[in-house]
Design a protein around this motif. Structure first.
Motif, mmCIF file in Angstrom:
data_model
loop_
_atom_site.group_PDB
_atom_site.id
_atom_site.type_symbol
_atom_site.label_atom_id
_atom_site.label_comp_id
_atom_site.label_asym_id
_atom_site.label_seq_id
_atom_site.Cartn_x
_atom_site.Cartn_y
_atom_site.Cartn_z
ATOM 1 N N GLY A 8 0.590 -1.156 -0.014
ATOM 2 C CA GLY A 8 -0.119 -0.106 -0.163
ATOM 3 C C GLY A 8 0.727 1.391 -0.158
ATOM 4 N N TYR A 9 0.393 2.291 -0.689
ATOM 5 C CA TYR A 9 0.867 3.705 -0.635
ATOM 6 C C TYR A 9 0.071 4.323 0.329
ATOM 7 N N ARG A 10 -0.937 4.546 0.053
ATOM 8 C CA ARG A 10 -2.074 5.331 1.171
ATOM 9 C C ARG A 10 -3.051 4.881 0.772
ATOM 10 N N ALA A 11 -4.303 5.312 1.630
ATOM 11 C CA ALA A 11 -5.636 4.879 1.299
ATOM 12 C C ALA A 11 -6.303 6.418 0.905
ATOM 13 N N LEU A 12 -7.146 6.184 -0.156
ATOM 14 C CA LEU A 12 -7.791 7.080 -0.761
ATOM 15 C C LEU A 12 -9.470 7.346 -0.036
ATOM 16 N N ASN A 13 -9.743 8.374 0.555
ATOM 17 C CA ASN A 13 -11.097 8.527 1.140
ATOM 18 C C ASN A 13 -11.785 9.694 0.512
ATOM 19 N N GLY A 98 -1.555 1.912 -13.191
ATOM 20 C CA GLY A 98 -0.605 3.119 -12.932
ATOM 21 C C GLY A 98 0.845 2.766 -12.081
ATOM 22 N N GLY A 99 1.617 2.493 -12.651
ATOM 23 C CA GLY A 99 3.260 2.091 -12.104
ATOM 24 C C GLY A 99 3.298 0.581 -11.440
ATOM 25 N N CYS A 100 2.481 -0.088 -11.902
ATOM 26 C CA CYS A 100 2.531 -1.481 -11.543
ATOM 27 C C CYS A 100 2.714 -2.572 -12.743
ATOM 28 N N GLU A 101 3.563 -2.092 -13.655
ATOM 29 C CA GLU A 101 3.590 -2.671 -14.751
ATOM 30 C C GLU A 101 4.361 -4.270 -14.608
ATOM 31 N N GLY A 102 3.620 -5.197 -15.422
ATOM 32 C CA GLY A 102 4.050 -6.796 -15.294
ATOM 33 C C GLY A 102 3.350 -7.325 -13.995
ATOM 34 N N GLN A 103 2.400 -6.788 -13.352
ATOM 35 C CA GLN A 103 1.651 -7.370 -12.293
ATOM 36 C C GLN A 103 0.099 -6.625 -12.346
ATOM 37 N N GLU A 104 -0.539 -7.601 -11.602
ATOM 38 C CA GLU A 104 -2.076 -6.841 -11.137
ATOM 39 C C GLU A 104 -1.761 -6.087 -10.089
ATOM 40 N N ALA A 105 -2.617 -5.269 -9.920
ATOM 41 C CA ALA A 105 -2.801 -4.233 -8.500
ATOM 42 C C ALA A 105 -4.147 -4.893 -8.094
ATOM 43 N N ARG A 106 -3.763 -5.733 -7.075
ATOM 44 C CA ARG A 106 -5.188 -5.855 -6.121
ATOM 45 C C ARG A 106 -5.182 -4.987 -4.986
ATOM 46 N N THR A 107 -6.224 -4.359 -4.985
ATOM 47 C CA THR A 107 -6.697 -3.300 -4.020
ATOM 48 C C THR A 107 -7.679 -3.691 -3.316
ATOM 49 N N LEU A 108 -8.246 -2.698 -2.290
ATOM 50 C CA LEU A 108 -9.490 -2.941 -1.713
ATOM 51 C C LEU A 108 -10.457 -1.733 -1.615
ATOM 52 N N HIS A 128 -4.588 0.186 -0.016
ATOM 53 C CA HIS A 128 -3.593 -0.431 -0.709
ATOM 54 C C HIS A 128 -3.349 -0.261 -2.275
ATOM 55 N N LEU A 129 -3.282 0.925 -2.700
ATOM 56 C CA LEU A 129 -3.029 1.769 -3.745
ATOM 57 C C LEU A 129 -1.518 1.637 -3.809
ATOM 58 N N PRO A 130 -1.033 1.333 -4.990
ATOM 59 C CA PRO A 130 0.785 1.000 -4.879
ATOM 60 C C PRO A 130 1.553 2.234 -4.891
ATOM 61 N N ASN A 131 1.006 3.305 -5.503
ATOM 62 C CA ASN A 131 2.200 4.290 -5.307
ATOM 63 C C ASN A 131 1.383 5.738 -5.808
ATOM 64 N N GLU A 132 1.901 6.904 -5.746
ATOM 65 C CA GLU A 132 1.176 8.206 -6.199
ATOM 66 C C GLU A 132 0.423 8.220 -7.499
ATOM 67 N N VAL A 133 1.144 7.589 -8.398
ATOM 68 C CA VAL A 133 0.376 7.530 -9.830
ATOM 69 C C VAL A 133 -0.880 6.902 -9.641
ATOM 70 N N TYR A 135 -2.580 6.387 -6.915
ATOM 71 C CA TYR A 135 -3.663 7.005 -5.881
ATOM 72 C C TYR A 135 -4.055 8.340 -6.858
ATOM 73 N N GLN A 136 -3.547 8.975 -7.596
ATOM 74 C CA GLN A 136 -4.045 10.160 -8.058
ATOM 75 C C GLN A 136 -5.023 9.731 -9.321
ATOM 76 N N GLY A 137 -4.689 8.543 -10.054
ATOM 77 C CA GLY A 137 -5.605 8.071 -11.055
ATOM 78 C C GLY A 137 -6.870 7.751 -10.422
ATOM 79 N N HIS A 138 -7.001 6.992 -9.477
ATOM 80 C CA HIS A 138 -8.033 6.275 -8.809
ATOM 81 C C HIS A 138 -8.887 7.515 -8.082
ATOM 82 N N GLN A 139 -8.280 8.708 -7.673
ATOM 83 C CA GLN A 139 -8.977 9.684 -6.918
ATOM 84 C C GLN A 139 -9.741 10.367 -8.078
ATOM 85 N N THR A 140 -9.045 10.634 -9.244
ATOM 86 C CA THR A 140 -9.842 11.429 -10.509
ATOM 87 C C THR A 140 -11.063 10.459 -10.998
ATOM 88 N N GLY A 141 -10.703 9.190 -11.071
ATOM 89 C CA GLY A 141 -11.691 8.224 -11.537
ATOM 90 C C GLY A 141 -12.942 8.303 -10.441
#
Length: 155
Positions: A8-13, A98-108, A128-133, A135-141
């Motif tokens: 995890g990078y940090r949680a989006l609320n 967003g920044g996890c090339e070569g793998q799936e990102a499994r978050t909650l 469990h967002l993996p990084n700032e990229v 985080y920002q992409g999911h926040q916008t979405g």
């Protein structure tokens, strides 16, 4: 289910108030025909959706953007408590996470809906967002998606 979440990078609320009871908001998240009408940013359309809203049930939401790019979201329900709680894993194919090339990102993702009779408050937490990229992409979405839900429920 194993707990093999992305580091995890940090949680989006986020939170948003809707002018309808919690039961209607919950249905918008769990009924595939309804979700297909509103889910995602306004620049995207839902091209496929399946939902089995029970603990251990799977979902899949496929979006297409205005350039024809397809984004496949899928996961499993961890908690389903009508009409106020949904918790589900959130997975994307590697080229879209967003920044996890070569793998799936499994978050909650956790959705809590507080009922006030004629209105309700939705709280969304994405962990469990993996990084700032990511985080920002999911926040916008997610912000655009919650606005789309508001427009749908207000119509």
């Amino acid at each position: 289910m194993t707990e093999d979440f992305q580091a995890g990078y940090r949680a989006l609320n986020l939170k948003k108030t809707y002018p309808v009871p919690a039961k209607k908001v919950f249905a918008a998240w769990t009924n595939p025909d309804v979700l297909a009408c509103w889910f995602g940013p306004s620049t995207h359309s839902v091209v496929e959706v399946s939902i089995d809203a029970q603990v251990g049930g799977k979902y899949r939401i496929v979006l297409e953007d205005e350039d024809g790019n397809v984004i496949d979201h899928f996961g499993e329900y961890v908690l389903v408590s009508p009409y106020n709680h949904l918790v589900f894993t959130w997975m994307l194919e590697d080229q879209r996470c967003g920044g996890c090339e070569g793998q799936e990102a499994r978050t909650l993702v956790s959705i809590d809906i507080e009922d006030f009779g004629d209105s309700s408050l939705l709280r969304l937490r994405h962990e469990h967002l993996p990084n700032e990229v990511a985080y920002q992409g999911h926040q916008t979405g997610w912000e655009a998606t919650l606005r789309a839900l508001e427009l749908y429920l207000s119509a």
